[in-house]
Write a protein that holds these residues in place. Structure first.
Motif, mmCIF file in Angstrom:
data_model
loop_
_atom_site.group_PDB
_atom_site.id
_atom_site.type_symbol
_atom_site.label_atom_id
_atom_site.label_comp_id
_atom_site.label_asym_id
_atom_site.label_seq_id
_atom_site.Cartn_x
_atom_site.Cartn_y
_atom_site.Cartn_z
ATOM 1 N N UNK A 166 0.836 -1.196 0.000
ATOM 2 C CA UNK A 166 0.000 0.000 0.000
ATOM 3 C C UNK A 166 0.875 1.252 0.000
ATOM 4 N N UNK A 167 0.559 2.174 -0.882
ATOM 5 C CA UNK A 167 1.277 3.447 -0.976
ATOM 6 C C UNK A 167 0.241 4.569 -0.946
ATOM 7 N N UNK A 168 0.460 5.551 -0.083
ATOM 8 C CA UNK A 168 -0.518 6.620 0.017
ATOM 9 C C UNK A 168 0.101 7.930 0.464
ATOM 10 N N UNK A 169 -0.640 8.993 0.276
ATOM 11 C CA UNK A 169 -0.213 10.316 0.716
ATOM 12 C C UNK A 169 -1.386 11.034 1.363
ATOM 13 N N UNK A 170 -1.075 11.887 2.328
ATOM 14 C CA UNK A 170 -2.100 12.696 2.999
ATOM 15 C C UNK A 170 -1.672 14.151 2.959
ATOM 16 N N UNK A 171 -2.575 14.982 2.489
ATOM 17 C CA UNK A 171 -2.325 16.421 2.408
ATOM 18 C C UNK A 171 -3.377 17.125 3.245
ATOM 19 N N UNK A 172 -2.962 18.025 4.110
ATOM 20 C CA UNK A 172 -3.902 18.750 4.965
ATOM 21 C C UNK A 172 -4.308 20.046 4.284
ATOM 22 N N UNK A 173 -5.605 20.135 3.982
ATOM 23 C CA UNK A 173 -6.168 21.358 3.436
ATOM 24 C C UNK A 173 -6.794 22.113 4.603
ATOM 25 N N UNK A 174 -6.021 22.961 5.249
ATOM 26 C CA UNK A 174 -6.470 23.559 6.490
ATOM 27 C C UNK A 174 -6.422 22.513 7.589
ATOM 28 N N UNK A 175 -7.560 22.212 8.207
ATOM 29 C CA UNK A 175 -7.636 21.155 9.218
ATOM 30 C C UNK A 175 -8.178 19.846 8.652
ATOM 31 N N UNK A 176 -8.551 19.836 7.369
ATOM 32 C CA UNK A 176 -9.144 18.655 6.740
ATOM 33 C C UNK A 176 -8.066 17.838 6.046
ATOM 34 N N UNK A 177 -7.806 16.606 6.489
ATOM 35 C CA UNK A 177 -6.833 15.759 5.784
ATOM 36 C C UNK A 177 -7.473 15.095 4.561
ATOM 37 N N UNK A 178 -6.802 15.205 3.425
ATOM 38 C CA UNK A 178 -7.251 14.592 2.175
ATOM 39 C C UNK A 178 -6.254 13.494 1.815
ATOM 40 N N UNK A 179 -6.758 12.291 1.485
ATOM 41 C CA UNK A 179 -5.886 11.138 1.274
ATOM 42 C C UNK A 179 -6.062 10.558 -0.130
ATOM 43 N N UNK A 180 -4.941 10.143 -0.729
ATOM 44 C CA UNK A 180 -4.922 9.455 -2.020
ATOM 45 C C UNK A 180 -3.972 8.270 -1.905
#
Length: 219
Positions: free
Chosen positions: A112-126
Motif C-alpha cells: 500500500x502506498x498513500x499520501x495525505x495532504x492537509x487542506x487547512x484542518x481537513x486531511x485529504x488522502x490518495x
C-alpha cells in the motif's frame, strides 16, 4: 445488484517509532478472526419479485496479519506512507476446512502506498495498492494451474473531519483483478475463459482520541 449481510470482530495492535523527525517506522498485528456470512439479497430485474433472499451460513477464518510501514513527512502539511502486509493463505479456512491446499498456492502480500495532504484542518488522502488474492490462474499455454496468487490493483481516496474528541473519516476505493480459468460443460467439453471484476466501495468510520496531561512537580 446484491447485498450480503456479514459480521466480524478482531483486535489490532500497533506501535510506531520515530527514527528521525521526518521519518517514522510502524508495525501492526491484526489478530486471527472469524468472518460470518448469514444472508443475501439479490435484485431481480426481469421478474415481478423485487428481491430474492436466502441464507449463506458460511464462516471464514481469516489468518493473522502482520504489517510493516514507513511514514515520511515531506512538508508539515504532506506525508507519504508505504506499508507491506502479509497474506498467509495456508491458514485461510472456509467452514473450518482449507480454502486451498497449502501446496497449491504460495502465500501472498499487500503493498500500500498513500499520501495525505492537509487542506487547512481537513486531511485529504490518495493512495494505491497491489494485493494478492487466494486464487490462482489456470494458464492455457502451458496448460496447467499456477501456484502464484492472482493480484488485485486498486486506487483509494478519502478525507477526514476532525472534531474535539471524535474524527469522522470517509473513504472511496476502486479495485480490479483478472482471473484465468477453465470449466467443463454438461457434455464434458472443457472450455477456457478469462474473468475480470471491478469493485467500488464507500467506507465511513469514527475514531476517538484522548490526551491526558500530567503536571510535573519540581522541588
Amino acid at each position: 445488484n446484491h447485498k450480503i449481510h456479514n459480521d466480524a470482530f478482531y483486535h489490532t495492535f500497533g506501535a510506531m517509532i520515530q527514527l528521525i523527525p521526518e521519518l517514522a517506522l510502524g508495525m501492526k498485528i491484526v489478530t486471527k478472526f472469524k468472518w460470518d456470512f448469514d444472508k443475501y439479497e439479490v435484485e431481480l430485474e426481469d421478474s415481478t419479485t423485487q428481491f430474492d433472499e436466502g441464507r449463506i451460513d458460511q464462516e471464514l477464518t481469516m489468518p493473522a496479519l502482520y504489517a510493516l510501514g514507513l511514514e515520511y513527512t515531506i512538508i508539515p502539511a504532506m506525508t507519504l506512507t508505504v506499508e507491506y502486509q502479509t497474506r498467509l493463505f495456508e491458514y485461510f479456512l472456509v467452514n473450518g476446512e482449507e480454502f486451498v491446499k497449502k501446496d497449491d498456492i504460495d502465500n501472498g502480500f499487500s503493498l500500500n502506498i498513500g499520501t495525505e495532504v492537509k487542506a487547512g484542518k481537513i486531511p485529504v488522502r490518495l493512495g494505491m495498492f497491489l494485493e494478492s488474492l487466494p486464487y490462482t490462474d489456470y494458464h492455457y499455454t502451458p496448460y496447467k494451474r499456477s501456484d502464484k496468487p492472482i493480484k488485485m490493483f486498486g486506487l483509494t481516496s478519502g478525507f477526514g473531519v476532525p472534531m474535539k474528541f471524535l474524527n469522522f473519516n470517509f473513504g472511496f476505493s476502486w479495485s480490479y483483478y483478472k482471473k484465468e480459468e477453465y470449466d467443463t460443460n454438461s457434455t464434458g467439453i472443457e472450455y477456457y475463459y478469462k474473468h475480470t471484476k471491478n469493485n467500488f466501495n464507500i467506507d465511513f468510520g469514527i475514531s476517538s482520541q484522548f490526551r491526558i496531561k500530567t503536571k510535573e512537580k519540581t522541588d
